[in-house]
Design an enzyme around this catalytic site. Structure first.
Site, PDB file in Angstrom:
ATOM      1  N   ASN A   9     -42.662 -26.749   6.206  1.00 49.39           N
ATOM      2  CA  ASN A   9     -42.966 -25.898   7.364  1.00 49.39           C
ATOM      3  C   ASN A   9     -41.622 -25.464   7.927  1.00 49.39           C
ATOM      4  OD1 ASN A   9     -43.686 -24.736   9.773  1.00 49.39           O
ATOM      5  ND2 ASN A   9     -44.437 -26.631  10.725  1.00 49.39           N
ATOM      6  N   LYS A  11     -41.066 -23.475  10.257  1.00 55.97           N
ATOM      7  CA  LYS A  11     -41.103 -23.156  11.700  1.00 55.97           C
ATOM      8  C   LYS A  11     -40.396 -21.814  11.931  1.00 55.97           C
ATOM      9  CE  LYS A  11     -41.655 -28.014  12.587  1.00 55.97           C
ATOM     10  NZ  LYS A  11     -41.495 -29.167  13.469  1.00 55.97           N
ATOM     11  N   HIS A  94     -50.883 -26.708  14.445  1.00 54.78           N
ATOM     12  CA  HIS A  94     -49.683 -27.537  14.541  1.00 54.78           C
ATOM     13  C   HIS A  94     -49.492 -27.967  15.998  1.00 54.78           C
ATOM     14  CE1 HIS A  94     -45.505 -28.798  14.481  1.00 54.78           C
ATOM     15  NE2 HIS A  94     -45.649 -28.951  13.178  1.00 54.78           N
ATOM     16  N   GLU A  96     -47.009 -28.034  17.820  1.00 58.57           N
ATOM     17  CA  GLU A  96     -46.199 -27.094  18.611  1.00 58.57           C
ATOM     18  C   GLU A  96     -47.044 -25.930  19.094  1.00 58.57           C
ATOM     19  OE1 GLU A  96     -43.112 -26.666  15.663  1.00 58.57           O
ATOM     20  OE2 GLU A  96     -42.514 -28.743  16.055  1.00 58.57           O
ATOM     21  N   GLU A 166     -49.613 -35.761  11.863  1.00 57.86           N
ATOM     22  CA  GLU A 166     -48.246 -35.633  12.368  1.00 57.86           C
ATOM     23  C   GLU A 166     -48.154 -36.234  13.771  1.00 57.86           C
ATOM     24  OE1 GLU A 166     -46.018 -32.227  10.200  1.00 57.86           O
ATOM     25  OE2 GLU A 166     -46.889 -31.428  12.029  1.00 57.86           O
ATOM     26  N   GLY A 172     -39.347 -33.963  14.454  1.00 59.95           N
ATOM     27  CA  GLY A 172     -38.021 -33.470  14.833  1.00 59.95           C
ATOM     28  C   GLY A 172     -37.188 -34.484  15.611  1.00 59.95           C
ATOM     29  N   SER A 212     -40.405 -36.136  10.556  1.00 53.90           N
ATOM     30  CA  SER A 212     -39.115 -36.649  10.090  1.00 53.90           C
ATOM     31  C   SER A 212     -39.168 -37.224   8.674  1.00 53.90           C
ATOM     32  CB  SER A 212     -38.557 -37.688  11.076  1.00 53.90           C
ATOM     33  OG  SER A 212     -38.368 -37.097  12.358  1.00 53.90           O
TER      34      SER A 212
END
Ligand code: 13P
Length: 250
Positions: A9, A11, A94, A96, A166, A172, A212
């Site tokens: 991904n 992003k 996701h 985010e 996730e 991250g 990660s």
């Protein structure tokens, strides 16, 4: 045996020239793998990525889509549009997008249905926050998100939905869930699918881990019984790193 799906991904990273270069470098490094290799790229890279990946074993996906087919939705891109240029996968829900763009379990569910209508393969993200984990609610949160995401799908669609577990606190941050924690959470998701759709389907659904994941920890995560792949952010931006994850079993 479930296949392993290793998906990047990107992003909001990579200009078209960088995308072309990365995929060109990646191709010889992953051409002999039996694992499924996917890169989910920004909309502006899709066309270039699809072109350069043509004839290779690298599949290309988007990172979001709208659930309507067309209309007055300024700034949105539909599943039909993604399909029209040959996109194969799409990430949906996701964390985010849930956090910064007000995505809900309801929009996630609508998007998954629209993805299937357009013959796109959805990678659906679920995951708990650190607060939720510390309060002991992680499994409730992720099984609930899973149930709501899959609501109203046919059995065949459920079986073909990829779920990415996730944990938000691992995205991250450099903090990875332990192998056991990640595997346990994924087992809970699979148990929920089993309760609703039965053992056969639960056995077939691909459930990835994301957060990660990198070359140094990929092997131990991906060798766990229930972890069927990875959704990889930072480490998917460099061909060498991503290839090392794809080739974890070499
Ligand atoms: P990182 O691998 O950068 O933690 O990102 C994980 C992720 O959010 C993939 O969708």
């Amino acid at each position: 045996m479930r296949r392993k799906v290793i998906a990047g991904n990107w992003k909001m990273n990579m200009l078209p020239n960088e995308a072309i270069q990365m995929i060109t470098e990646l191709e010889p490094l992953v051409k002999d793998t039996n694992n499924e290799v996917v890169l989910c790229v920004p909309f502006t890279d899709l066309f270039y990525a699809l072109n350069v990946a043509q004839g290779t074993n690298i599949k290309i996906g988007a990172q979001n889509m709208h659930f309507e087919e067309k209309g007055a939705f300024t700034g949105e891109v539909s599943g039909k549009m993604l399909k029209s240029i040959g996109t194969e996968y799409v990430i949906i829900g996701h964390s985010e997008r849930r956090q910064y763009f007000a995505e809900t379990d309801e929009t996630v569910n609508k998007k998954i249905k629209a993805a299937f209508e357009n013959e796109l393969k959805p990678i659906v993200c679920v995951g708990e926050t650190l607060e939720q984990r510390e309060a002991g609610n992680a499994y409730d949160i992720i099984t609930n998100q899973t149930e709501k995401a899959l609501e109203g799908l046919t059995e065949n669609q459920v079986e073909n939905t990829i779920i990415a577990y996730e944990p938000i606190w691992a995205i991250g941050t450099g903090k990875t869930a332990t192998n056991e924690d990640a595997n346990e959470a994924i087992k809970k998701i699979r148990e929920k699918i089993c309760q609703i759709y039965g053992q056969n389907i639960a056995n077939r659904v691909i459930i990835q881990y994301g957060g990660s994941m990198k070359p140094s920890n990929a092997k131990e995560l991906l060798e766990m019984s229930d972890i069927d792949g990875g959704l990889i952010g930072g480490a998917s931006l460099k061909a060498e790193d991503f290839a090392a994850i794809v080739n974890f079993d070499k």
